[in-house]
Design a protein around this motif. Structure first.
Motif, PDB file in Angstrom:
ATOM      1  N   ASN A   1       1.126  -5.197  -7.339  1.00  0.00           N
ATOM      2  CA  ASN A   1      -0.321  -4.965  -6.604  1.00  0.00           C
ATOM      3  C   ASN A   1      -0.254  -3.769  -5.730  1.00  0.00           C
ATOM      4  OD1 ASN A   1      -0.598  -8.342  -7.184  1.00  0.00           O
ATOM      5  ND2 ASN A   1      -2.306  -6.967  -7.996  1.00  0.00           N
TER       6      ASN A   1
ATOM      7  N   LYS B   1      -3.717   4.839  -1.330  1.00  0.00           N
ATOM      8  CA  LYS B   1      -4.884   5.180  -0.632  1.00  0.00           C
ATOM      9  C   LYS B   1      -4.370   6.634  -0.458  1.00  0.00           C
ATOM     10  CE  LYS B   1      -5.577   2.670   3.255  1.00  0.00           C
ATOM     11  NZ  LYS B   1      -5.365   1.787   4.136  1.00  0.00           N
TER      12      LYS B   1
ATOM     13  N   ASP C   1      -9.561   5.205  -2.349  1.00  0.00           N
ATOM     14  CA  ASP C   1      -8.556   4.151  -2.865  1.00  0.00           C
ATOM     15  C   ASP C   1      -8.743   3.692  -4.316  1.00  0.00           C
ATOM     16  OD1 ASP C   1      -8.162   4.561  -0.006  1.00  0.00           O
ATOM     17  OD2 ASP C   1      -9.097   2.537   0.312  1.00  0.00           O
TER      18      ASP C   1
ATOM     19  N   PRO D   1      -6.624   0.388  -6.610  1.00  0.00           N
ATOM     20  CA  PRO D   1      -5.992  -0.819  -6.641  1.00  0.00           C
ATOM     21  C   PRO D   1      -5.354  -0.694  -7.922  1.00  0.00           C
ATOM     22  CG  PRO D   1      -8.191  -1.465  -7.186  1.00  0.00           C
ATOM     23  CD  PRO D   1      -8.286   0.051  -7.008  1.00  0.00           C
TER      24      PRO D   1
ATOM     25  N   GLU E   1       0.972  -1.109  -0.030  1.00  0.00           N
ATOM     26  CA  GLU E   1      -0.178   0.099  -0.053  1.00  0.00           C
ATOM     27  C   GLU E   1       1.130   1.495   0.081  1.00  0.00           C
ATOM     28  OE1 GLU E   1      -2.661  -0.213   3.534  1.00  0.00           O
ATOM     29  OE2 GLU E   1      -3.775  -1.882   2.649  1.00  0.00           O
TER      30      GLU E   1
ATOM     31  N   LEU F   1      -2.133  -0.697  -3.700  1.00  0.00           N
ATOM     32  CA  LEU F   1      -3.157  -0.127  -3.170  1.00  0.00           C
ATOM     33  C   LEU F   1      -2.761   1.496  -2.940  1.00  0.00           C
ATOM     34  CD1 LEU F   1      -6.390  -0.095  -2.564  1.00  0.00           C
ATOM     35  CD2 LEU F   1      -5.498  -0.722  -0.197  1.00  0.00           C
TER      36      LEU F   1
END
Length: 560
Positions: free
Chosen positions: A106, A110, A171, A173, A65, A108
């Motif tokens: 991957n 935010k 958010d 992804p 993240e 994410l």
């Protein structure tokens, strides 16, 4: 006011000056660490060099993240100034993403920046609109996205899609899949929402991406140099006297004369602010090496507008890669000859420490107005210090013969295969009253509805230039330097090597010195979809110097 009253006031002012000193002297004594004054590097710098924190994949996936948020001025400072800047994870530099060919990122994202009120958004738009002829409403300063700079990956969907706008308090992804044969090397990521790119990158929203060497195919000498590698995320983090950055005009070039820095319009620009180039958020860090030791240094210029002539006193720089792509040889630039870095550039160099112990300066050499993006003479900057100890570790450098197999595209020469022709003319001009500027590509400001189509698999020559104002414009702007960057597919360009001979190299970002024409060559390989070209002087991009490209899997009727 009679003469007696005037004399009394005058005497009072003189008395105050004698007791307290002049206002300028008084300000000099009590100025805060955020003031526009020279930074004391002995007090705030010269700490051991630190690479950014690293993130690693597991089982072929890097799952992580990134939180976009303000830094906390109580815990985050630059030279003693507590800063409130837009940042990744609240840090001055983003974490390094270390991945391998074929891996999946991957990520994410935010966005935890606060929502702006309609009045705040309108004020931001009005501020940009009064400086440039915009063709579309840009994103607000707290809207963001991520660009994976230099990666040859899909530009669509939730991959390297810079046409996304991720609003505050939402958010998103990302999933970015690297090809199995992706070129190994040094890349980077940064914010790229049109309208907020310069504010966010100028605040430090950037980090390195390293595609790891294959230990089986990499020369042993290079693997040994990698063991103590240094990642240089070179930053021009700009902040005002409150430790913040909310004004796009602060990112403009600034005056040509130091005496003009006292005016309100200039005092918070980079050359007047007296802020320093940082490395991973550090001021003049110290790198310690043993005599004869070889280290790999990954140089990444993330500045919003800075030419860096990188050099190490009394040390050759053995360049092995440009913009993430291995050269397939070792180009040795002799001591005193700098590596040219422009915004977005990367250069991987090997440094072999001298056998003479001591301290050696790592500098940004003086740049003349002919080479500077700001078109003024730039003084020398101290970037870091190389400290060589008495210990010895006499390491070998890889040879050009050993490096040849690492060239990602072999001996491919696209200049011999190019058929189509594309043109890019960066235009910075002004209107007749001299009040408002044009930031354009091919005489059009950025609009996502204006798209240049390119044919999948085609090989094109791109002719790049810059233009200024026609003669009819009073006090018109002449052709100025711009930095061309294209997403997804790298290009070939001919430069002069250290031996004085021409050589073809692969890049994705290139300084264009108008009005001369620079030719590059590229092929649209593997991916269809929309992406952009733009000037990597980031306020230029925000104010319109960007264009959408679309690779399509159908014949394109004509070149652009």
């Amino acid at each position: 006011m009679n003469k007696s009253q005037k004399k009394e006031i005058c005497n009072l002012l003189i008395l105050c000056t004698l007791i307290f000193g002049s206002s300028s002297a008084l300000a000099g004594k009590i100025h805060s660490p955020c003031s526009y004054h020279p930074i004391d590097i002995d007090k705030y710098g010269k700490q051991p060099f630190q690479n950014p924190p690293e993130l690693h994949p597991q089982n072929g996936r890097l799952e992580t993240e990134l939180t976009v948020q303000y830094t906390d001025p109580k815990t985050t400072s630059i030279a003693g100034c507590g800063v409130k800047l837009r940042a990744y994870n609240g840090k001055l530099v983003g974490p390094t993403l270390r991945i391998r060919q074929g891996d999946v990122i991957n990520l994410l994202l935010k966005n935890r920046l606060p929502k702006e009120s309609p009045n705040e958004i309108q004020a931001q738009f009005d501020h940009e609109n009064q400086n440039a002829y915009l063709d579309t409403i840009p994103a607000s300063f707290n809207t963001t996205n991520v660009h994976f700079h230099g990666l040859h990956v899909s530009p669509t969907g939730n991959s390297d899609n810079v046409l996304l706008a991720i609003a505050p308090q939402t958010d998103f992804p990302y999933e970015v899949t690297l090809p199995q044969d992706h070129p190994i090397g040094s890349y980077w990521y940064h914010a790229h929402a049109h309208g907020s790119t310069s504010i966010q990158v100028g605040s430090g929203m950037a980090g390195a991406i390293i595609i790891e060497d294959n230990p089986i195919t990499t020369p042993k000498a290079l693997l040994a140099a990698n063991a103590n590698e240094k990642i240089f995320v070179l930053q021009t983090t700009l902040y005002n006297q409150k430790g913040e950055l909310n004004n796009i005009t602060s990112l403009f070039p600034g005056p040509s004369q130091p005496k003009d820095c006292n005016t309100a319009a200039n005092k918070d620009t980079w050359p007047c602010s007296q802020r320093r180039i940082t490395i991973n958020g550090q001021i003049v860090p110290i790198i310690t090496m043993k005599r004869g030791e070889v280290q790999r240094w990954r140089l990444i210029d993330t500045a919003f507008r800075e030419s860096i002539a990188f050099a190490v006193e009394k040390h050759d720089l053995h360049e092995i890669a440009l913009d993430g792509n291995y050269l397939g040889r070792v180009d040795t630039w002799k001591a005193g000859t700098p590596i040219d870095l422009q915004p977005g550039y990367r250069s991987d160099v090997l440094v072999k420490a001298s056998m003479t112990p001591g301290e050696y300066r790592i500098i940004d050499q003086p740049v003349s107005s002919l080479k500077s993006l700001r078109q003024v003479d730039e003084p020398e900057n101290l970037l870091a210090i190389l400290k060589i100890t008495h210990e010895v570790d006499d390491m070998a450098l890889p040879t050009s013969e050993e490096m040849a197999a690492l060239a990602p595209f072999g001996n491919l020469d696209l200049s011999k295969k190019a058929v189509g022709v594309q043109e890019v003319a960066f235009k910075l001009g002004q209107d007749m009253p001299g009040k408002k500027n044009y930031f354009q590509v091919n005489y059009r400001a950025f609009n996502p509805g204006h798209v240049r189509q390119l044919e999948l698999g085609a090989v094109d020559t791109w002719s790049l230039t810059t233009v200024g104002d026609p003669a009819a414009v009073p006090n018109g702007i002449p052709p100025t330097p711009h930095v061309f960057h294209i997403h997804v597919n790298p290009f070939q360009w001919q430069r002069t090597g250290p031996d004085g001979k021409p050589q073809m190299v692969w890049k994705d970002t290139l300084l264009v010195q108008g009005p001369a024409v620079t030719n590059i060559y590229t092929q649209y390989h593997a991916y269809i979809g929309k992406f952009v070209i733009h000037c990597h002087i980031l306020d230029h991009e925000d104010l319109g110097m960007m264009e959408v490209q679309e690779v399509v899997n159908i014949p394109v009727a004509h070149s652009h």
